[in-house]
Design a protein around this motif. Structure first.
Motif, mmCIF file in Angstrom:
data_model
loop_
_atom_site.group_PDB
_atom_site.id
_atom_site.type_symbol
_atom_site.label_atom_id
_atom_site.label_comp_id
_atom_site.label_asym_id
_atom_site.label_seq_id
_atom_site.Cartn_x
_atom_site.Cartn_y
_atom_site.Cartn_z
ATOM 1 N N UNK A 291 20.746 -23.682 -10.090
ATOM 2 C CA UNK A 291 21.444 -22.669 -9.317
ATOM 3 C C UNK A 291 21.714 -23.087 -7.878
ATOM 4 N N UNK A 292 22.798 -22.505 -7.373
ATOM 5 C CA UNK A 292 23.090 -22.420 -5.938
ATOM 6 C C UNK A 292 23.218 -20.923 -5.653
ATOM 7 N N UNK A 321 16.722 -26.298 -8.986
ATOM 8 C CA UNK A 321 17.673 -25.651 -8.082
ATOM 9 C C UNK A 321 18.334 -26.674 -7.156
ATOM 10 N N UNK A 322 19.509 -26.282 -6.683
ATOM 11 C CA UNK A 322 20.218 -27.064 -5.670
ATOM 12 C C UNK A 322 20.095 -26.433 -4.292
ATOM 13 N N UNK A 343 16.765 -30.155 -6.698
ATOM 14 C CA UNK A 343 17.752 -31.186 -7.025
ATOM 15 C C UNK A 343 18.822 -31.327 -5.951
ATOM 16 N N UNK A 344 18.688 -30.589 -4.856
ATOM 17 C CA UNK A 344 19.759 -30.484 -3.878
ATOM 18 C C UNK A 344 20.024 -31.751 -3.085
ATOM 19 N N UNK A 350 21.981 -28.529 1.498
ATOM 20 C CA UNK A 350 21.338 -27.783 0.428
ATOM 21 C C UNK A 350 19.819 -27.785 0.630
ATOM 22 N N UNK A 351 19.233 -26.593 0.611
ATOM 23 C CA UNK A 351 17.809 -26.463 0.878
ATOM 24 C C UNK A 351 17.316 -25.151 0.295
ATOM 25 N N UNK A 352 16.125 -24.726 0.698
ATOM 26 C CA UNK A 352 15.535 -23.458 0.237
ATOM 27 C C UNK A 352 15.047 -22.678 1.446
ATOM 28 N N UNK A 353 15.482 -21.432 1.587
ATOM 29 C CA UNK A 353 14.986 -20.577 2.655
ATOM 30 C C UNK A 353 14.634 -19.197 2.097
#
Length: 608
Positions: A291-292, A321-322, A343-344, A350-353
């Motif tokens: 997902x994005x 995730x991306x 996988x980003x 692309x990251x996670x917040x």
């Protein structure tokens, strides 16, 4: 039944539930007709998703305001002593084949595809058509004396064998015994005086669910007192489960009353935004793979799974995730946020917040299958767990408010980094969070608990770049039992300027027998002995700790445990210890400190 959004077509067929057809704008469409789970029978054709304008929130469909929100004014009106068991009283519903139908037989899997209710040749204009196994839970509010209904296998099938049961507040009141498709309707009556919730259950009678189309015909409450009713619908209108197969912006209300079916499933790697929405369910609320995803200004509420051994579902369960951004949401009673494997592409940003969310009662307690929860059995639940999210740049968990109440929650680690890492130049930032509470399911009596506040470096690795590199700062952690903030492994993490406090008591003043330590620095997996070493250069500095333990008449402090101090460059510097001076009032003052901090920073958290 899931409402699947096709990749190109803008058609929403009857029975698909609430859907959003959008690549750049939200569309919200609701109609209350026969189906209680899909909540729509409207067939709407859009010529092209890209060429139509979204309806405004004041657009009405079949007489129901599209926004489904707004304050409601209740007025006391006299009600007859005998009244139908109305869908407005419905709290939850499950059915073994398709949705529960109102005033129709079960039909097939689509919504509103049944026929007139018919038992033994007699037709009924009112009732509920279900398929075994099924459960309908209604609020009756101690207002009525008797419940009655005609029950049986609907005439639309030639076979089937079921039993009907009436439960109230956990007590079995009536059982129809075995009914087959060839049997006449049977009147079922139960005394519901003083009962709050009425539960109507249909079982498959132990021989499988084939053709078990069951009807609760003419369900009626007798001897009812006047009740308060609303001038409009008293509950938000929810569409059925949603499957997203195309990128775009989505807004609406979706639910799943089947604990094995997510309320929203994302089956695309294109960017998806879910905003201004309500999502609830008995299982996972949002599920995604590759997902994005951005979720913002959305309220997610988990319901009791009503399935023994299952826990409330995750707010978001995302794998491989991306790009993920969860911001300004409200999470109530969920299993939290789980993200596995990143996988980003950092070069694309692309990251996670996870930022500015309000969270109430992360809950891993297992359901007992009858409306309650076990006080022993549980599944793992965290506010945020990153699993195999390695070498990520730009990741951030910040400005979240998490409050877990004893007896209403069962969180393990509120924030857990399991085999996860940032980079030396861009560590995972965990900062300015307020975390209150981490308890086992029986916190006043159970002295065993391994959960707590923020845990870094969990899990065993052989590659030193895959665990650690987190910067944990300016967090406030209150009363999280086993530990407040800890490093259990990994490389290059920094914990600084955090406040970790606990009185060692529950809100009623009773001691917490599982209370342990405020902060620790520990090489739990003996990574320092590996080659290359997977533990080292971790620094804990400038933190304030007050961690009280109450053991009978003995009150002591256990602020920290540093067994890995000095190991491979790891160290602790200048810890302020408050001793045993922390009280319940100190904890309340810490929450006020958090409120003042938000105001001073101009930060708005939760849904807006």
């Amino acid at each position: 039944m899931s409402a699947v959004l096709p990749p190109l077509s803008g058609r929403l067929d009857a029975g698909q539930g609430e859907a959003v057809c959008s690549r750049s704008f939200p569309v919200r469409i609701r109609s209350v007709q026969h189906s209680l789970l899909a909540f729509t029978t409207l067939a709407l054709t859009l010529a092209s998703c890209a060429s139509v304008s979204a309806p405004t929130n004041t657009d009405a469909v079949s007489g129901v305001q599209a926004s489904g929100s707004g304050s409601l004014t209740a007025q006391s009106l006299p009600s007859p002593s005998s009244q139908p068991l109305a869908p407005q009283q419905l709290l939850s519903a499950t059915s073994g084949w398709g949705p529960v139908e109102y005033d129709l037989s079960n039909g097939e899997q689509a919504a509103a595809d049944g026929r007139t209710l018919s038992l033994g040749g007699q037709t009924y204009g009112r009732g509920y058509g279900v398929h075994a196994p099924s459960s309908l839970v209604f609020s009756v509010g101690e207002q009525c004396q008797t419940f009655s209904a005609d029950v049986g296998v609907d005439d639309e099938v030639s076979g089937g064998s079921v039993t009907f049961q009436v439960w109230a507040d956990g007590q079995l009141l009536a059982d129809s015994g075995l009914l087959r498709g060839t049997d006449a309707a049977r009147r079922l009556t139960a005394n519901v005086a003083g009962k709050k919730q009425l539960k109507l259950v249909v079982t498959s009678a132990g021989d499988g669910p084939s053709q078990d189309h069951a009807d609760w015909a003419a369900p009626t409450l007798q001897g009812c007192a006047p009740v308060a009713v609303s001038s409009t619908e008293s509950k938000e209108v929810f569409g059925g489960p949603l499957v997203i197969t195309r990128g775009g912006t989505y807004s609406g209300n979706w639910e799943s009353l089947d604990s094995s079916v997510p309320a929203v499933r994302i089956r695309t790697s294109e960017p998806v935004v879910i905003e201004n929405s309500l999502i609830r369910g008995r299982g996972t609320l949002i599920q995604g793979f590759h997902t994005r995803l951005t979720v913002r200004n959305t309220r997610g509420t988990s319901l009791n799974p009503e399935f023994a051994g299952r826990s409330p579902g995750r707010f978001a369960n995302l794998e491989e995730v991306y790009d993920v951004h969860l911001e300004n949401n409200l999470l109530e009673g969920t299993g939290g946020i789980y993200v596995r494997h990143y996988l980003g592409n950092a070069a694309l940003g692309e990251t996670i917040t996870v930022v500015k969310n309000v969270v109430k009662n992360i809950d891993g307690r297992q359901s007992n299958g009858n409306g309650g929860y076990s006080d022993k059995a549980f599944n793992w639940a965290q506010f945020v767990q990153l699993n195999d999210v390695t070498r990520i740049a730009g990741a951030e968990i910040a400005w979240n408010q998490v409050v877990n109440e004893p007896g209403k929650s069962r969180v393990e680690d509120n924030i857990n980094l399991f085999v996860s890492s940032g980079t030396p130049n861009s560590p995972i930032k965990i900062h300015d969070n307020y975390i209150q509470g981490a308890y086992n399911a029986a916190p006043a009596t159970d002295d065993k608990f391994s959960g707590g506040g923020i845990l870094i470096g969990d899990g065993k690795v052989s590659d030193p770049t895959r665990n650690g590199y987190a910067h944990v700062y300016r967090n406030q952690v209150v009363s999280t039992t086993n530990y407040g903030i800890a490093i259990a492994g990994g490389m290059g993490s920094l914990l600084e300027n955090n406040r970790v406090l606990s009185s060692g008591r529950l809100p009623d003043g009773s001691p917490v027998p599982a209370q342990n330590v405020g902060m620790y620095l520990w090489d739990a997996q003996r990574g320092s002995a590996l080659s290359p070493s997977t533990f080292g250069n971790n620094i804990v500095r400038y933190n304030t700790i007050g961690w009280t333990r109450v053991r009978g008449n003995v009150v002591d402090g256990n602020p920290y445990w540093w067994p890995a101090k000095g190991l491979n460059g790891s160290t602790t510097i200048s810890t302020t210890v408050l001793g045993t001076s922390v009280t319940l009032e100190t904890e309340r003052q810490e929450f006020q400190r958090w409120q003042d901090k938000l105001a001073q920073a101009g930060i708005r958290i939760g849904t807006q």
